[in-house]
Design an enzyme around this catalytic site. Sequence first.
Site, PDB file in Angstrom:
ATOM      1  N   HIS A 154      -4.565 -10.362  14.036  1.00 20.86           N
ATOM      2  CA  HIS A 154      -4.403 -11.549  14.871  1.00 20.86           C
ATOM      3  C   HIS A 154      -3.657 -11.264  16.168  1.00 20.86           C
ATOM      4  CE1 HIS A 154      -5.805 -13.532  11.315  1.00 20.86           C
ATOM      5  NE2 HIS A 154      -4.756 -13.182  10.614  1.00 20.86           N
ATOM      6  N   TYR A 211       0.907  -4.621  13.258  1.00 19.62           N
ATOM      7  CA  TYR A 211      -0.150  -3.843  12.607  1.00 19.62           C
ATOM      8  C   TYR A 211      -0.971  -3.067  13.631  1.00 19.62           C
ATOM      9  CZ  TYR A 211      -3.577  -2.634   9.072  1.00 19.62           C
ATOM     10  OH  TYR A 211      -4.372  -1.937   8.210  1.00 19.62           O
ATOM     11  N   GLU A 240       0.796  -1.227   0.000  1.00 21.73           N
ATOM     12  CA  GLU A 240       0.000   0.000   0.000  1.00 21.73           C
ATOM     13  C   GLU A 240       0.829   1.277   0.000  1.00 21.73           C
ATOM     14  OE1 GLU A 240      -3.348   0.226   2.733  1.00 21.73           O
ATOM     15  OE2 GLU A 240      -3.391  -1.947   2.791  1.00 21.73           O
TER      16      GLU A 240
END
Length: 763
Positions: free
Chosen positions: A331, A286, A9
Amino acid sequence: MHENLVIVESPAKARTIEKFLGKDFIVKSSYGHIRDLSKKDLGINLDNGYEPVYEIPADKRKVVNELAKLAKEAKTVWLASDEDREGEAIAWHLAEVLGLPVDRTKRIVFHEITKNAILEAIEHPRTVDMHLVNAQQARRVLDRLVGFELSPVLWKKVRPSLSAGRVQSVAVRLLVEREREIIAFNGTPYFRVGGQFFAGGKKENAFRAEVAHRFANEQEAHDFLASCIGASFRAESVEEKPVKRHPAPPFTTSTLQQDAARKLGMSVSQTMATAQRLYEQGLITYMRTDSVNLSRMAIAQCKTAVTTLFGEQYSNPHNYITRSKGAQEAHEAIRPSYIDRREISGSEAEKRLYDLIWKRTVASQMVAADIDRTTVEISCSGSDRRFTATGSVVRFDGFLRLYSESTDDEQEQQENMLPTIVRGEELKAQSITATERFTTPPARYNEAMLVKRLEELGIGRPSTYAPTISTIITRGYVERQSKPAKKRSYRQMTLSGGKITDKVMSESYGAEKNRLTPTDVGMIVNDYLEAQFAPILEYNFTADVEKEFDRIAEGEITWNKMIGQFYVPFHEMVESAMDRQTDKAGQTRIIGTDPATGRTVKARIGRYGPMVEIEAPEGEKPRFASLKKGQLIEALTLEEALGLFALPRNLGPYKDEDLVVGIGRFGAYVRHGKTFASLDKKDDPYTITFERAVEVLELHNNKAAMASIPLRTFPENPDIVIKNGLYGPYIAGKGKNYRLPKSVKPETVTLEECLKIIANSKK
């Protein structure tokens, strides 16, 4: 021909990943989304199952063309956008636009940008998860439908150029409801009584105790102090209770936003932008996640770090269970990619946020703190009222040695230490004080508090909090406000040496920093939407929509069906609202009567913002005045409203002309004859002095005079002159002005360069 093309991205992420992959891999960035809903009309085909109509924005065509060329030349294309729903949608759009088969193109995800994580992802690719894509599509389509249909209603019924959003409108409602609680609040004074006691007959064993009861007035408090004259005091009960204080779990998106706001003073958008940079550099996992889970590797690394820093007795390796339903974003919790990396290089914000994440992660793997809490009940022979003393002693600091979860009160209870007190022991009262206190209104939300409340209500998801707050501020529905403290006096009565003394003291109160306050426009829009679209603004309804998105992501329901169930009744509400007559008078507030003229004073939103008006008989002009920054129509008193008509103010003559201060269309100004000079932001037109107004005027005149002196002329072409204007150097040529680019120095610019700038400006 090249072997592998990896598409991510962001360029920063591309650079980090490229370090870990060999020469057989080219890593390129899509710079975020490459497609969005068409801006022509609705961008959704209502007659064909709400099918989105996508287009490639003009600023993305170059990127798309480059990626398409590289994708054709590559043997294998890997789609490596972020692992949340937004990232999944980007991967799908890339596959669609680049002509890649969705069911065969390799999709890889990783929640940390480390060599092991990326190589592991390459080893175990999957395909694009269309359930996640559809959940994102559903959110995008639903939000477009709401915005596209609600905004015209607001233009027609409330005010032109307004817009509305599904989650944003609910966030504004929260702020409006809190503001109205504050406006309706009537503060009442009361008295709190506390005493300074000492045990064992020793003054070094001093401690403080409070009476739980609130005394309604000065007389009640005085009577209680009088009952304590000559009274004896006894420790009726002493209760010691061991307490374990456990560490907070690792950060999720919302808890990171909250703690960064409290501890670092960062806004939600600043926190997310900084975390994004840390993630793209491979420094943290993340940053959009609901999960508090840690990997086994991270837990093991934390154990090593704790043992090395503090010893084996501080280590408590364990994992946390994610409680939030539908925690779909990632996760793992937000943690450092490498726990052994204690410090990083980078900007100050990056260093501070990384340090916060590191401490929270490692502290979560430490043992609980052991705290002894002691409560002492003290009787008074002259009254039934009892004093209560509480204290805490940290017997073993545990995780507190590294990190403590932030609260509104950062003071640790360890400072309230009590001496050894035995039940039944006689205690001496050194002094007893009754202090006047005041009930306080509910606190306005700051960004962290609003995020916490939205999360509690189940509204929005980690990726939506920052843009939601940014949007309502950009639209002018909400403002960040800081208010200075006010001064007030209060009474204090002290019993000491058998005598009661009374004195009046002063204190500061009410200071606020970066609190979210609804504007008048925000309140009016909220009221209209609540009146006409109550179901859409219901907190439970908005939370239920989020659950529907989660069900789409799990593949339990189809997204088109979910949109249809929402849109059909919603569209009926829109049509009904359009047909219904709106009471414009309901948007005007009658404040009172002007005592000087007997005319009505009212407030409303005018063409240039909130204003007050003194009505006039037919044939005469009414008087108008703008509200000050921070004032709300709903909270405005008659005295405040009349005070706004103090402008324009004539400060007196200066050089044969009156010096007048006022507020115009472009803000506050000082006028001298035909000269207007803008006031500085720190200048208040209602209180500015004559001397300061003269200073502003002369500064303006000096700038104007400097602007008339050419910085540079050209003998070969007298029509071209370089001048210094109020907004910087510019070219004056043949009656027109042209801005001089910042890269061009006015002292050295050539005539040829000037003519080129003029020619390009004309184009």
